[in-house]
Enzyme design. Structure first.
Site, short mmCIF file in Angstrom:
data_model
loop_
_atom_site.label_atom_id
_atom_site.label_comp_id
_atom_site.label_asym_id
_atom_site.label_seq_id
_atom_site.Cartn_x
_atom_site.Cartn_y
_atom_site.Cartn_z
N GLN A 1 28.39 98.10 142.73
CA GLN A 1 27.72 97.19 143.68
C GLN A 1 27.24 95.93 142.97
O GLN A 1 27.37 94.82 143.51
CB GLN A 1 26.53 97.95 144.33
CG GLN A 1 26.05 97.34 145.63
CD GLN A 1 27.10 97.42 146.74
OE1 GLN A 1 28.00 98.24 146.69
NE2 GLN A 1 26.99 96.54 147.72
N GLU B 1 32.83 123.17 136.45
CA GLU B 1 31.84 124.09 135.84
C GLU B 1 30.71 124.40 136.84
O GLU B 1 29.54 124.50 136.48
CB GLU B 1 31.31 123.54 134.51
CG GLU B 1 32.44 123.43 133.50
CD GLU B 1 32.01 123.47 132.06
OE1 GLU B 1 30.94 124.03 131.75
OE2 GLU B 1 32.78 122.98 131.22
N ARG C 1 26.64 86.81 135.49
CA ARG C 1 27.11 86.36 136.81
C ARG C 1 26.07 85.48 137.49
O ARG C 1 24.91 85.91 137.67
CB ARG C 1 27.40 87.60 137.67
CG ARG C 1 27.77 87.30 139.10
CD ARG C 1 29.12 86.67 139.19
NE ARG C 1 29.54 86.49 140.57
CZ ARG C 1 30.60 85.77 140.92
NH1 ARG C 1 31.32 85.17 139.98
NH2 ARG C 1 30.94 85.65 142.18
N LEU D 1 39.43 130.13 134.06
CA LEU D 1 38.72 131.06 134.93
C LEU D 1 39.18 130.84 136.38
O LEU D 1 39.56 131.78 137.07
CB LEU D 1 37.20 130.83 134.81
CG LEU D 1 36.29 131.63 135.74
CD1 LEU D 1 36.38 133.12 135.44
CD2 LEU D 1 34.82 131.17 135.58
N THR D 2 39.18 129.58 136.83
CA THR D 2 39.45 129.26 138.23
C THR D 2 40.87 129.64 138.66
O THR D 2 41.83 129.47 137.91
CB THR D 2 39.27 127.74 138.45
OG1 THR D 2 37.98 127.38 137.96
CG2 THR D 2 39.39 127.36 139.91
N GLU D 3 40.95 130.14 139.88
CA GLU D 3 42.25 130.43 140.51
C GLU D 3 42.31 129.76 141.87
O GLU D 3 41.27 129.39 142.42
CB GLU D 3 42.43 131.95 140.65
CG GLU D 3 42.45 132.65 139.31
CD GLU D 3 42.82 134.12 139.43
OE1 GLU D 3 43.06 134.60 140.57
OE2 GLU D 3 42.87 134.77 138.38
N PRO D 4 43.50 129.66 142.45
CA PRO D 4 43.58 129.00 143.76
C PRO D 4 42.64 129.61 144.79
O PRO D 4 42.05 128.90 145.59
CB PRO D 4 45.05 129.20 144.16
CG PRO D 4 45.78 129.36 142.87
CD PRO D 4 44.82 130.03 141.92
N ALA E 1 40.01 131.62 143.94
CA ALA E 1 38.75 132.00 143.30
C ALA E 1 38.20 130.81 142.52
O ALA E 1 38.50 130.65 141.33
CB ALA E 1 38.97 133.21 142.37
N GLY F 1 29.81 93.40 142.59
CA GLY F 1 30.40 92.82 143.80
C GLY F 1 31.89 93.16 143.89
O GLY F 1 32.31 94.26 143.49
#
Ligand SMILES: Cc1cc2nc3c(=O)[nH]c(=O)nc-3n(C[C@H](O)[C@H](O)[C@H](O)COP(=O)(O)OP(=O)(O)OC[C@H]3O[C@@H](n4cnc5c(N)ncnc54)[C@H](O)[C@@H]3O)c2cc1C
Length: 380
Positions: free
Chosen positions: A336, A363, A268, A125-128, A130, A339
């Site tokens: 985090q 999406e 740890r 679907l995606t275009e540069p 759109a 560490g």
């Protein structure tokens, strides 16, 4: 309401987890670093019925619902999100568009092979120009002597370079805007159709994402998918299900990060005791567990509704929005808790942290999910 998994769902989770840990786990970093598409695993997933999980058995599917489908994606993504997204784009975008909108002939021609993993699917679907504004599609399909001739380029298509079948949207009536876009099915090997640049990505590097190019690509009338000019509107319906799969993908990766952080916190030692005994670490783990549960509940609600034929635009957007943002927070906290080791590639949380990021983007970005949900909130 019933919040219990069925025995079959528990068994499915166990089977997929065992498969993922045995067949994917040992190769994750190697595939990621070399950007190796795990073709062999995809074929095996097909043999196990997971590449067509949500389709009826008579069409080569496993006849499962969206909750079971979510469980499959979660468990694969807990070990490697790349495998999760390969399966999600193949199933809930490409195959599901054919299942929902295809003619009987198209369903019979494509779904058994896609479900068996003999063919891999992609959805463009995606275009540069759109992305979020996908109705701004420029790829065009012109009718010539009863055939459709496609010209244009799509970007960021998952599985583009390995796909045997591509579902792509193209403008058939520019004046009609979003009601002037149609969907087409394109087979690998069709003249004028090829994959272009493969992107070098921040995460999910074993999945292939890239361009799909059409240069005078001539398709027969039977390659149109769904009604003429309804391809964009149909895409939005397809995305309702797709967003559930992205929520499941985010949950799976977040579960992987949480499991690793919990394990690490118990092992740890600093200041003479396991860091899990410090309240600050416990609070992080608690917040992660709460967010994981909340993400699952939103996702399974959307999946449950979809399985009952209910409209889920609001619910799947909510699930995708919350699960992806929560998963990014969970992966961040997992780093985090580790560490300095969380920054090192020998520890899985480093990769999960990077892989997770895109769930807030594809999406529909988090911003777009909020736009989708807003009318329901405002009662419009
Ligand atoms: C790894 C990967 C895999 C993908 N796979 C596929 C695939 O298989 N098939 C496919 O078709 N696409 C795919 N995509 C594309 C993806 O869906 C788009 O990247 C996404 O929809 C965002 O579009 P864009 O990148 O053009 O960003 P843009 O639309 O340019 O957005 C940029 C920013 O502006 C914000 N924004 C845009 N419009 C508004 C607005 N109206 N209000 C508020 N904020 C706004 C966005 O939220 C975002 O923060 C994939 C992308 C990636 C990265």
């Amino acid at each position: 309401m019933d919040f219990e998994y069925t025995p079959e769902q528990l068994q499915l989770r166990k089977s997929v987890r065992e498969f993922a840990e045995a067949e994917i786990g040992p190769h994750v970093m190697e595939w990621d670093e070399a950007q190796t598409f795990p073709l062999e695993v995809v074929r095996k997933l097909g043999q196990l019925g997971y590449m067509g999980a949500i389709f009826p058995e008579e069409l080569g599917g496993a006849g499962l619902g969206y909750i079971e489908y979510s469980i499959v994606i979660e468990e694969l993504s807990r070990v490697d999100g790349s495998v999760g997204i390969i399966l999600a784009a193949h199933t809930s975008l490409c195959s599901n568009h054919i299942f929902k909108m295809g003619s009987d002939e198209q369903r019979r021609r494509y779904l058994p092979k896609l479900g068996a993993g003999e063919w891999i699917g992609c959805w463009s679907l995606t275009e540069p120009e759109a992305g979020s504004d996908a109705a701004g599609t420029r790829t065009r399909a012109v009718n010539e002597d009863g055939c459709w001739v496609l010209n244009g380029a799509k970007t960021f298509t998952t599985n583009a370079h390995y796909a045997d079948v591509c579902v792509a949207m193209a403008v058939t009536d520019r004046a009609a805007a979003q009601h002037g876009i149609s969907a087409f099915i394109i087979d690998k090997g069709t003249a004028g159709f090829r994959a272009g640049k493969k992107e070098n990505k921040l995460g999910l590097r074993a999945s292939a994402t890239g361009e799909v190019i059409f240069e005078n690509c001539r398709l027969g009338p039977d390659q149109m998918l769904g009604k003429p000019n309804e391809g964009f509107v149909d895409s939005l319906k397809v995305l309702d299900g797709g967003r559930i799969s992205i929520a499941a993908l985010a949950i799976g990766m977040a579960q992987g990060a949480y499991d690793a952080a919990l394990r690490y916190a118990k092992l740890r030692k600093q200041f003479g005791r396991p860091i899990s005994e410090f309240q600050a670490i416990q609070h992080k783990l608690v917040d992660m567990a709460v967010e994981l549960d909340a993400a699952r509940l939103l996702t399974y609600r959307a999946a449950w509704m979809l399985d009952r034929g209910m409209r889920v635009t609001r619910e799947s957007s909510m699930a995708k929005l919350f699960a992806s943002e929560a998963a990014v927070r969970i992966a961040n906290e997992a780093v985090q808790i580790h560490g300095g080791y969380g920054f090192i590639k020998d520890y899985v949380v480093e990769k999960l942290y990077l892989d997770q990021r895109v769930t807030e983007i594809y999406e529909g970005t988090s911003g777009i999910q909020r736009l989708v949900i807003a009318p329901a909130v405002l009662g419009k």
